[in-house]
Write a protein that holds these residues in place. Structure first.
Motif, PDB file in Angstrom:
ATOM      1  N   ASN A  39      -8.358   4.367  16.969  1.00 33.63           N
ATOM      2  CA  ASN A  39      -8.832   5.752  17.053  1.00 33.63           C
ATOM      3  C   ASN A  39      -8.517   6.525  15.787  1.00 33.63           C
ATOM      4  OD1 ASN A  39      -9.872   5.453  19.619  1.00 33.63           O
ATOM      5  ND2 ASN A  39      -8.159   6.418  20.666  1.00 33.63           N
ATOM      6  N   ALA A  40      -7.289   6.376  15.299  1.00 31.26           N
ATOM      7  CA  ALA A  40      -6.886   7.104  14.092  1.00 31.26           C
ATOM      8  C   ALA A  40      -7.715   6.655  12.888  1.00 31.26           C
ATOM      9  CB  ALA A  40      -5.396   6.894  13.823  1.00 31.26           C
ATOM     10  N   SER A  41      -7.951   5.355  12.766  1.00 29.56           N
ATOM     11  CA  SER A  41      -8.713   4.834  11.633  1.00 29.56           C
ATOM     12  C   SER A  41     -10.169   5.265  11.695  1.00 29.56           C
ATOM     13  CB  SER A  41      -8.622   3.303  11.606  1.00 29.56           C
ATOM     14  OG  SER A  41      -7.276   2.879  11.455  1.00 29.56           O
ATOM     15  N   ALA A  42     -10.750   5.228  12.894  1.00 27.18           N
ATOM     16  CA  ALA A  42     -12.144   5.654  13.042  1.00 27.18           C
ATOM     17  C   ALA A  42     -12.290   7.135  12.718  1.00 27.18           C
ATOM     18  CB  ALA A  42     -12.624   5.366  14.463  1.00 27.18           C
ATOM     19  N   ALA A  64      -7.311  13.078  12.554  1.00 21.92           N
ATOM     20  CA  ALA A  64      -6.764  11.788  12.127  1.00 21.92           C
ATOM     21  C   ALA A  64      -5.272  11.893  11.844  1.00 21.92           C
ATOM     22  CB  ALA A  64      -7.501  11.302  10.883  1.00 21.92           C
ATOM     23  N   GLY A  65      -4.857  13.011  11.253  1.00 25.17           N
ATOM     24  CA  GLY A  65      -3.446  13.185  10.953  1.00 25.17           C
ATOM     25  C   GLY A  65      -2.582  13.235  12.196  1.00 25.17           C
ATOM     26  N   MET A  66      -3.009  13.995  13.206  1.00 27.80           N
ATOM     27  CA  MET A  66      -2.220  14.075  14.437  1.00 27.80           C
ATOM     28  C   MET A  66      -2.148  12.713  15.119  1.00 27.80           C
ATOM     29  SD  MET A  66      -2.621  16.519  17.801  1.00 27.80           S
ATOM     30  CE  MET A  66      -1.712  17.907  17.079  1.00 27.80           C
ATOM     31  N   GLN A  67      -3.264  11.999  15.150  1.00 26.27           N
ATOM     32  CA  GLN A  67      -3.259  10.677  15.777  1.00 26.27           C
ATOM     33  C   GLN A  67      -2.355   9.707  15.024  1.00 26.27           C
ATOM     34  OE1 GLN A  67      -7.305   9.340  17.436  1.00 26.27           O
ATOM     35  NE2 GLN A  67      -7.846  11.008  16.034  1.00 26.27           N
ATOM     36  N   THR A  68      -2.361   9.805  13.700  1.00 31.27           N
ATOM     37  CA  THR A  68      -1.508   8.940  12.901  1.00 31.27           C
ATOM     38  C   THR A  68      -0.037   9.220  13.168  1.00 31.27           C
ATOM     39  OG1 THR A  68      -3.177   8.733  11.177  1.00 31.27           O
ATOM     40  CG2 THR A  68      -0.912   8.259  10.544  1.00 31.27           C
ATOM     41  N   GLY A  69       0.316  10.502  13.241  1.00 31.87           N
ATOM     42  CA  GLY A  69       1.699  10.836  13.557  1.00 31.87           C
ATOM     43  C   GLY A  69       2.118  10.312  14.909  1.00 31.87           C
ATOM     44  N   ALA A  70       1.245  10.438  15.901  1.00 25.37           N
ATOM     45  CA  ALA A  70       1.551   9.940  17.246  1.00 25.37           C
ATOM     46  C   ALA A  70       1.671   8.420  17.238  1.00 25.37           C
ATOM     47  CB  ALA A  70       0.474  10.388  18.227  1.00 25.37           C
ATOM     48  N   TYR A  71       0.769   7.762  16.525  1.00 23.81           N
ATOM     49  CA  TYR A  71       0.822   6.295  16.433  1.00 23.81           C
ATOM     50  C   TYR A  71       2.131   5.836  15.801  1.00 23.81           C
ATOM     51  CZ  TYR A  71       0.142   1.773  14.182  1.00 23.81           C
ATOM     52  OH  TYR A  71       0.332   0.491  13.725  1.00 23.81           O
ATOM     53  N   GLU A  72       2.510   6.441  14.692  1.00 29.14           N
ATOM     54  CA  GLU A  72       3.739   6.033  14.007  1.00 29.14           C
ATOM     55  C   GLU A  72       4.962   6.260  14.882  1.00 29.14           C
ATOM     56  OE1 GLU A  72       2.188   6.830   9.436  1.00 29.14           O
ATOM     57  OE2 GLU A  72       3.335   8.372  10.487  1.00 29.14           O
ATOM     58  N   SER A  73       4.980   7.383  15.615  1.00 31.50           N
ATOM     59  CA  SER A  73       6.108   7.657  16.502  1.00 31.50           C
ATOM     60  C   SER A  73       6.150   6.655  17.650  1.00 31.50           C
ATOM     61  CB  SER A  73       6.009   9.081  17.048  1.00 31.50           C
ATOM     62  OG  SER A  73       6.139  10.029  16.009  1.00 31.50           O
ATOM     63  N   ALA A  74       4.976   6.330  18.198  1.00 30.49           N
ATOM     64  CA  ALA A  74       4.926   5.362  19.295  1.00 30.49           C
ATOM     65  C   ALA A  74       5.356   3.982  18.823  1.00 30.49           C
ATOM     66  CB  ALA A  74       3.515   5.309  19.871  1.00 30.49           C
ATOM     67  N   MET A  90       0.860  -1.206   0.000  1.00 31.56           N
ATOM     68  CA  MET A  90       0.000   0.000   0.000  1.00 31.56           C
ATOM     69  C   MET A  90       0.884   1.239   0.000  1.00 31.56           C
ATOM     70  SD  MET A  90      -3.126   0.917   2.610  1.00 31.56           S
ATOM     71  CE  MET A  90      -2.079   0.806   4.056  1.00 31.56           C
ATOM     72  N   SER A  91       0.597   2.205  -0.880  1.00 29.73           N
ATOM     73  CA  SER A  91       1.462   3.373  -1.035  1.00 29.73           C
ATOM     74  C   SER A  91       1.130   4.486  -0.060  1.00 29.73           C
ATOM     75  CB  SER A  91       1.343   3.914  -2.462  1.00 29.73           C
ATOM     76  OG  SER A  91       0.019   4.346  -2.733  1.00 29.73           O
ATOM     77  N   GLY A  92       0.023   4.382   0.636  1.00 24.87           N
ATOM     78  CA  GLY A  92      -0.410   5.443   1.529  1.00 24.87           C
ATOM     79  C   GLY A  92       0.195   5.338   2.897  1.00 24.87           C
ATOM     80  N   PRO A  93      -0.323   6.118   3.828  1.00 27.83           N
ATOM     81  CA  PRO A  93       0.182   6.105   5.188  1.00 27.83           C
ATOM     82  C   PRO A  93       0.045   4.721   5.804  1.00 27.83           C
ATOM     83  CG  PRO A  93      -1.276   7.969   4.830  1.00 27.83           C
ATOM     84  CD  PRO A  93      -1.407   7.080   3.634  1.00 27.83           C
ATOM     85  N   PRO A  94       1.024   4.254   6.584  1.00 32.32           N
ATOM     86  CA  PRO A  94       0.915   2.949   7.240  1.00 32.32           C
ATOM     87  C   PRO A  94      -0.338   2.832   8.096  1.00 32.32           C
ATOM     88  CG  PRO A  94       3.156   3.789   7.385  1.00 32.32           C
ATOM     89  CD  PRO A  94       2.311   4.897   6.818  1.00 32.32           C
ATOM     90  N   ALA A  95      -0.751   3.926   8.710  1.00 30.26           N
ATOM     91  CA  ALA A  95      -1.927   3.892   9.578  1.00 30.26           C
ATOM     92  C   ALA A  95      -3.202   4.150   8.787  1.00 30.26           C
ATOM     93  CB  ALA A  95      -1.780   4.900  10.705  1.00 30.26           C
ATOM     94  N   ASP A  96      -3.358   3.450   7.685  1.00 29.56           N
ATOM     95  CA  ASP A  96      -4.575   3.547   6.875  1.00 29.56           C
ATOM     96  C   ASP A  96      -5.013   2.131   6.514  1.00 29.56           C
ATOM     97  OD1 ASP A  96      -6.672   4.399   5.249  1.00 29.56           O
ATOM     98  OD2 ASP A  96      -5.368   4.743   3.522  1.00 29.56           O
ATOM     99  N   PRO A  97      -5.336   1.316   7.514  1.00 29.56           N
ATOM    100  CA  PRO A  97      -5.664  -0.086   7.229  1.00 29.56           C
ATOM    101  C   PRO A  97      -6.932  -0.253   6.402  1.00 29.56           C
ATOM    102  CG  PRO A  97      -6.185   0.451   9.506  1.00 29.56           C
ATOM    103  CD  PRO A  97      -5.413   1.615   8.956  1.00 29.56           C
ATOM    104  N   LEU A  98      -7.772   0.782   6.347  1.00 31.05           N
ATOM    105  CA  LEU A  98      -9.015   0.685   5.579  1.00 31.05           C
ATOM    106  C   LEU A  98      -8.824   1.084   4.111  1.00 31.05           C
ATOM    107  CD1 LEU A  98     -11.512   2.102   8.237  1.00 31.05           C
ATOM    108  CD2 LEU A  98     -10.815  -0.263   7.819  1.00 31.05           C
ATOM    109  N   GLY A  99      -7.628   1.556   3.763  1.00 29.52           N
ATOM    110  CA  GLY A  99      -7.290   1.772   2.367  1.00 29.52           C
ATOM    111  C   GLY A  99      -7.861   3.007   1.712  1.00 29.52           C
ATOM    112  N   TYR A 100      -8.198   4.034   2.485  1.00 25.46           N
ATOM    113  CA  TYR A 100      -8.782   5.246   1.907  1.00 25.46           C
ATOM    114  C   TYR A 100      -7.800   5.961   0.973  1.00 25.46           C
ATOM    115  CZ  TYR A 100     -12.721   5.023   5.170  1.00 25.46           C
ATOM    116  OH  TYR A 100     -13.834   4.641   5.862  1.00 25.46           O
ATOM    117  N   TYR A 101      -6.529   5.962   1.358  1.00 25.35           N
ATOM    118  CA  TYR A 101      -5.526   6.727   0.612  1.00 25.35           C
ATOM    119  C   TYR A 101      -5.478   6.295  -0.849  1.00 25.35           C
ATOM    120  CZ  TYR A 101      -1.016   9.107  -0.091  1.00 25.35           C
ATOM    121  OH  TYR A 101      -0.005   9.915  -0.531  1.00 25.35           O
ATOM    122  N   ASP A 102      -5.334   4.993  -1.078  1.00 21.28           N
ATOM    123  CA  ASP A 102      -5.222   4.508  -2.451  1.00 21.28           C
ATOM    124  C   ASP A 102      -6.551   4.577  -3.191  1.00 21.28           C
ATOM    125  OD1 ASP A 102      -2.520   3.971  -2.501  1.00 21.28           O
ATOM    126  OD2 ASP A 102      -2.750   1.986  -1.630  1.00 21.28           O
TER     127      ASP A 102
END
Length: 392
Positions: free
Chosen positions: A298-301, A258-268, A1-13
């Motif tokens: 939380n980020a995905s929701a 969602a963006g802030m949560q994704t950044g925090a998730y990736e850093s964690a 998947m080419s999008g953000p890692p924290a996009d398990p639902l695939g919205y980016y692509d």
């Protein structure tokens, strides 16, 4: 998947075109190269990286013909993911950029005459003319619609403006302040483009902040400031017009959260994979994995909520109460998610070098500037019950 890692639902692509994904990849690369190495120092010093604006403008994130849809503008999904990417990286840099091309540009486009828009819009998009939206006041935030204290008095071909504005992002580094004031003759709101260097204008930085430390929030004083009628935005004749402009940006709240949560998730996640305790990475511990799963959930929701808000916005069906519900829920999730990330890093989670402390603190600003939990809850409550708690 080419999008953000924290996009398990695939919205980016699914939602973005190849050209849009390429543009956002260029944004990520630019921020990683020119800003990421300096973020801890800038944040700790409270230093605004205003020099990034030229490079960001050169990316052509707004008006590249490759991004234009049938209406000549980028898609709402692209706009949303652009907000997402900035917030994923840093909330202060997001404000540095979107305070200009989001709030300020939207106000000029929606409130200016055709001649004003034709003259100013290209300058705003290129950052050749920088501006900020000066609405809130020292004594009036959420109630500024009824409590607008800054006044504008007509004097021949000019206006005389007196009052104060507070918490205005980018004020000290903007060429023009877009000041909303009450016309003394009819009590209705008007909007004026006030050059920051005009006689009678003073801007003092608000210091001592625990959040958005890289944002130059200004305390603006206007004393007998003379502005020409030609610098009044011609299509703003009441606060209803101001509210309509703000409504154009309601849908981005979910993307920001969602963006802030994704950044925090990736850093964690990165921290947990690299930190060892008892002979192995803490990412392998059950308690850590449970926290990471909650963060990703939380980020995905919130991203799912953002997608729905964007569709309602595109169709012109996003109500004030639905936006308020999204704001209060998403801001709560941001607080929860960044707190989980800070917990995962333990003592290192209070050091800005690991990013998690920065997300943790900046979340408090997001929680407040989205309208506050309480005000948004009352808007939802009024829609649910038909009874307004704002009046007695």
């Amino acid at each position: 998947m080419s999008g953000p890692p924290a996009d398990p639902l695939g919205y980016y692509d699914e939602l973005l075109t190849a050209a849009e994904r390429t543009k956002l990849a260029a944004l990520r690369a630019y921020l990683d190269e020119h800003a990421r190495p300096h973020l801890p120092l800038w944040w700790e010093r409270g230093e605004s990286p205003a020099h990034l604006r030229a490079g960001l403008a050169a990316l052509g994130l707004e008006d590249d013909p490759e991004l234009a849809g049938d209406d000549g503008r980028p898609s709402a999904a692209y706009e949303g993911f652009k907000h997402f990417e900035f917030q994923r990286f840093d909330a202060s840099i997001a404000t540095l950029y979107h305070g200009q091309v989001g709030m300020f540009r939207t106000a000029v486009r929606a409130g200016g005459s055709p001649e004003q828009v034709a003259r100013l819009d290209p300058l705003i998009a290129s950052f050749a003319l920088t501006g900020c939206f000066a609405l809130t006041e020292p004594d009036h935030g959420s109630d500024v619609a009824r409590g607008l204290a800054t006044t504008a008095r007509r004097d021949g071909d000019d206006w005389i403006i007196d009052g104060r504005k507070r918490w205005i992002g980018n004020a000290a580094i903007s060429d023009v302040l877009l000041v909303v004031a009450k016309d003394t003759s009819d009590g209705r709101a008007k909007a004026f483009l006030v050059p920051r260097e005009t006689t009678g204008v003073s801007v003092e930085d608000i210091c001592g902040k625990i959040a958005l430390r890289m944002v130059r929030n200004g305390d603006i004083t206007l004393q007998g400031v003379r502005v020409a009628e030609s610098d009044r935005l011609a299509r703003i004749e009441s606060f209803a017009d101001v509210s309509a402009i703000l409504a154009k940006l309601r849908y981005v709240v979910g993307w920001n959260a969602a963006g802030m949560q994704t950044g925090a998730y990736e850093s964690a996640l990165a921290y947990a994979l690299g930190r060892e305790q008892f002979g192995r990475a803490i990412a392998g511990f059950q308690l850590i994995q449970e926290k990471l799963a909650r963060m990703l959930g939380n980020a995905s929701a919130t991203l799912s909520l953002a997608v729905r808000l964007t569709e309602l916005h595109r169709r012109g069906e996003l109500s004030h109460s639905a936006a308020a519900l999204a704001k209060t829920w998403a801001a709560d999730r941001v607080r929860e998610t960044v707190a989980l990330g800070r917990e995962i890093a333990g003592a290192e989670g209070i050091r800005v070098d690991n990013d998690l402390a920065r997300y943790f603190c900046d979340a408090e600003a997001v929680y407040t500037y989205e309208g506050t939990h309480e005000i948004n809850s009352l808007i939802v409550g009024r829609a649910i019950t038909g009874l307004s708690a704002f009046t007695r």
